[in-house]
Design a protein around this motif. Structure first.
Motif, PDB file in Angstrom:
ATOM      1  N   TYR A 265       0.830  -1.208   0.000  1.00 21.43           N
ATOM      2  CA  TYR A 265       0.000   0.000   0.000  1.00 21.43           C
ATOM      3  C   TYR A 265       0.857   1.247   0.000  1.00 21.43           C
ATOM      4  O   TYR A 265       2.011   1.222   0.427  1.00 21.43           O
TER       5      TYR A 265
ATOM      6  N   GLY B 231      -3.400   7.169   4.307  1.00 21.13           N
ATOM      7  CA  GLY B 231      -4.747   6.693   4.023  1.00 21.13           C
ATOM      8  C   GLY B 231      -5.491   6.244   5.256  1.00 21.13           C
ATOM      9  O   GLY B 231      -5.762   5.068   5.426  1.00 21.13           O
TER      10      GLY B 231
ATOM     11  N   LYS C 108      -4.526   2.844  -0.139  1.00 22.57           N
ATOM     12  CA  LYS C 108      -4.413   2.864  -1.605  1.00 22.57           C
ATOM     13  C   LYS C 108      -3.377   1.833  -2.027  1.00 22.57           C
ATOM     14  O   LYS C 108      -2.280   1.780  -1.476  1.00 22.57           O
TER      15      LYS C 108
ATOM     16  N   THR D  68     -13.614  -0.945   0.530  1.00 19.93           N
ATOM     17  CA  THR D  68     -12.411  -0.117   0.563  1.00 19.93           C
ATOM     18  C   THR D  68     -11.307  -0.860   1.322  1.00 19.93           C
ATOM     19  O   THR D  68     -11.558  -1.399   2.398  1.00 19.93           O
TER      20      THR D  68
END
Lengths: 162, 584
Positions: free
Chosen positions: A50, A54, A59, B283
């Motif tokens: 990642y 965040g 992400k 998510t």
């Protein structure tokens, strides 16, 4: 009880290169003679999964996305599977120990990888580091049998104790 | 011998059917006038509606309480009947005897309904909870943050320097040992509860959301006095202590339910970690069970949302009336990691605020309410690090708690209208037993580490560097270190050394399901020693203990804090200071 401890014994650089060598070796052995001739799987570290920030969602890193569909090798620890002989387990950066009274029972680390094995296998000792190779799948998916939601998976995978 | 045994058996079988009703709230409950609660009577077997009678001070409950309870013939499809009356309110103080019978068995409990005197003494209440903070943590924090020489401390902690002090007992309805759910719930509702339960008496049914509820101080302060309310922590905001400000659930682990309950109750300030249960499950990083986006829902409800220290300070300075601060997907990092070692998830979330900054911003938002505020502040990782036998991190987070108390005390000193309470929700069996004399920069120890533990005269004093302006020594892996041990432990490797590479993780899952084994990673630490655990094999960490918590108090209303108190009395102290029971 989240933890990121590593032994202090080896200088980090030396340890990393040794890990990579072991991973490559493990990948070669695990995939059998035929695929050894092909390109070695790309090595993927937990730190590579990642991007840095965040709080409201992680992400995927460009490196992770670039390896989608490719054969990759990772090193980590097997979390206790749901049943003894399983073709499905969670790979974690550090060995896990879920604590019922100091946090929620959904206390998984955030950076986990779900491993779908080629063949069902007995679990290892959960403190043994293992090397896994498999085909990288990225994106939210819910396992039909267990309802387990994952973001990163290695499919058709093999593993061995390092 | 045989005859005696038989007689005893006979006696116990004879006495078994006398098993009688369970009545909630329990016997000896102390109930604030005007506070809502659910009355429930559980009958041991099937009870016919015609034979059931529930009276209050001799009067039928429907007359005494205004409405009739609802009857359920078979709870959970079993031969067990019950009656429940939700949202009961009693306005008149006094002793209330509740008697329940099914025609065969009768049981009675007595409640003490108390009012609070006018005038209101405090405009604001700030309740600091050092989760699991024990005497050893406080003393170690004092040694590191203030220094000690020839047996005398060079200064006091802020929490040492308060006029009122008491011992607070912490046991729950079901067990002498509490967890953070029912212990915090006692502070926020004034009622005892059971392990893993929040804002309810734990009943016998399977459902985790139907248990008889009791009202929280959040609801009372909002409903009766139009006060502002804040909840600030460095753990996941859904964790038991912060959740106790809003939650009604039998099961503290139901984070999605607790997030909804935060939204329903709408405290004006909500700050901590635990973003994972606010974001949709698709998510990456989410731990929700559905695709709801609660960050958006809180925004829709008028909250400013901050995910970094900078955003938090900007929002409070810009006059936000409601503020949701989420600074980590899981628990925030401890202060030793954030400020000094830069390990844990600090690299991923480098802009997490310090608890002192959270308190400053929270007070900035809450103090805009003319009716005052109630603020809970938790330094929650003291507990988690102690569970993990990571004593240095627990001590640093105790110092952080003290710094946060200083921020509140400076605010309180402006007008002397704020009651400050500082205490733990429960203790750990930890003690400072000596000083390790062990040069960590030197070669591997040639003397066994346990023989480097100085005890009595050989302990001497530790050699931490002088603390910085915030009370933190900037080096924790010094030659002479405080040796703080827990009396409860699973199988683990004792390394006698601080964990410089990240928080300690003493155990991993064991070979047999539900058991734990020592984490072999630590076997490699020079001189590490395997300690076979003294806890059941399904325990993976140090456990809570039943000793009293220390309570320090400051400001108007603190005069009630003295001697030996029950944890439900802490709620009473706050209720009296705010005159919560006399308002209308």
């Amino acid at each position: 009880m989240r933890s990121h401890s590593e032994p202090r014994s080896n200088p980090p650089k030396l340890r990393l290169s040794r890990r990579r060598a072991l991973l490559a070796l493990a990948a070669g052995l695990a995939s059998g003679g035929v695929r050894t001739a092909a390109a070695a799987p790309a090595v993927l570290d937990f730190a590579d999964l990642y991007e840095a920030s965040g709080v409201l969602g992680l992400k995927f890193s460009p490196k992770l996305l670039s390896l989608k569909g490719a054969s990759v090798a990772m090193q980590g620890y097997m979390a206790p599977p749901l049943k003894a002989e399983s073709d499905f387990f969670v790979l974690t950066r550090e060995p896990v120990s879920l604590c019922p009274f100091c946090s929620s029972d959904a206390d998984w680390p955030t950076d986990i990888v779900v491993i779908h094995l080629r063949r069902a296998a007995q679990p290892t000792r959960y403190s043994d580091p293992i090397a896994v190779t498999g085909v990288l799948e990225v994106g939210s998916a819910t396992d039909a049998a267990t309802g387990f939601v994952s973001q990163i998976r290695l499919m058709n995978a093999d593993f061995r104790i390092v | 011998m045989r005859q005696t045994l038989a007689a005893a058996l006979l006696l116990s079988t004879v006495s078994a059917p006398a098993l009688s009703q369970t009545i909630y709230p329990i016997d000896r409950a102390q109930i604030l006038t005007g506070a809502m609660f659910d009355l429930k009577v559980e009958f041991p077997g099937l009870a016919e509606p015609g034979k059931i009678s529930v009276t209050v001070n001799g009067q039928d409950h429907a007359q005494a309480l205004g409405r009739a309870a609802t009857y359920v013939a078979r709870e959970d499809d079993k031969d067990q009947s019950a009656v429940t009356l939700r949202d009961v309110v009693i306005d008149k103080p006094g002793r209330y005897v509740v008697k329940a019978t099914d025609g065969v068995n009768t049981r009675e409990v007595a409640w003490d309904v108390y009012e609070t005197a006018q005038p209101r003494k405090a405009r604001n209440v700030i309740l600091f909870i050092g989760d699991g903070m024990s005497n050893a943590h406080r003393v170690a924090a004092r040694i590191l943050a203030r220094g000690i020489q020839e047996g005398k401390y060079k200064g006091k902690l802020t929490l040492d320097d308060m006029p009122a002090m008491a011992l607070v007992s912490t046991s729950g309805v079901d067990s002498v040992i509490t967890d953070s759910a029912n212990s915090a719930s006692a502070y926020t509702t004034g009622h005892k509860s059971s392990t893993n339960a929040l804002g309810v008496y734990a009943d016998r049914t399977k459902s985790t959301t139907d248990d008889p509820k009791v009202e929280t101080i959040t609801s009372l302060a909002q409903r009766r006095l139009n006060m502002a309310v804040g909840v600030v922590t460095n753990t996941e905001i859904e964790d038991a202590t912060p959740a106790s400000m809003v939650a009604h659930t039998r099961r503290r682990a139901e984070y999605d339910v607790i997030v909804q309950q935060f939204l329903d109750q709408k405290p004006d300030v909500i700050m901590g970690g635990g973003a994972a249960n606010f974001i949709p499950k698709s998510t990456a990083g989410s731990k929700r069970g559905d695709d709801q986006d609660y960050v958006e829902r809180f925004k829709d409800a008028g909250y400013a949302v901050a995910t970094t220290a900078g955003e938090m300070k900007a929002a409070s300075a810009a006059g936000a009336k409601k503020l949701l601060g989420l600074f980590n997907l899981g628990n925030m990092d401890g202060v030793l990691d954030r400020k000094f070692l830069k390990v844990g998830s600090v690299k991923r979330y480098p802009e997490q605020p310090d608890l002192t900054e959270q308190v400053k911003s929270a007070i900035e938002v809450l103090s805009k309410n003319d009716n005052g505020f109630v603020l809970m502040v938790e330094s929650g990782l003291i507990d988690k690090f102690t569970h993990a036998l990571d004593m240095e991190r627990a001590i640093y987070d105790t110092i952080m708690l003290d710094n946060a108390v200083k921020v509140a005390k400076d605010f309180a000193d402006q007008k002397n209208d704020t009651l400050i309470l500082v205490l733990a929700d429960h203790t750990h069996p930890v003690g400072i037993v000596g000083v390790m004399h062990d040069d960590m920069d030197g070669p591997a120890p040639n003397v066994e580490l346990r023989d480097r533990l100085g005890i009595y005269a050989e302990a001497g004093y530790p050699s931490y560097p002088a603390p910085d302006a915030e009370g933190y020594p900037n080096k924790v892996d010094v030659k002479d270190r405080l040796a703080l041990f827990s009396a409860s432990f699973p199988d683990y490797y004792e390394t006698y050394r601080p964990k410089m590479d990240g928080p300690n993780n003493p155990t991993v899952a064991g070979k047999e399901k539900g058991t734990y084994a020592a984490n072999e990673i630590y076997a490699k630490s020079p001189g590490a020693q395997l300690r076979p655990g003294n806890l059941p094999k399904d325990g993976n960490s140090d456990v809570h203990s039943a000793e009293d918590s220390l309570l320090n108090a400051y400001g108007p209303g603190s005069e009630m804090v003295k001697g030996s108190m029950d944890n439900t009395d802490v709620f009473k102290v706050m209720a009296h200071a705010l005159a919560l029971g006399t308002a209308k």
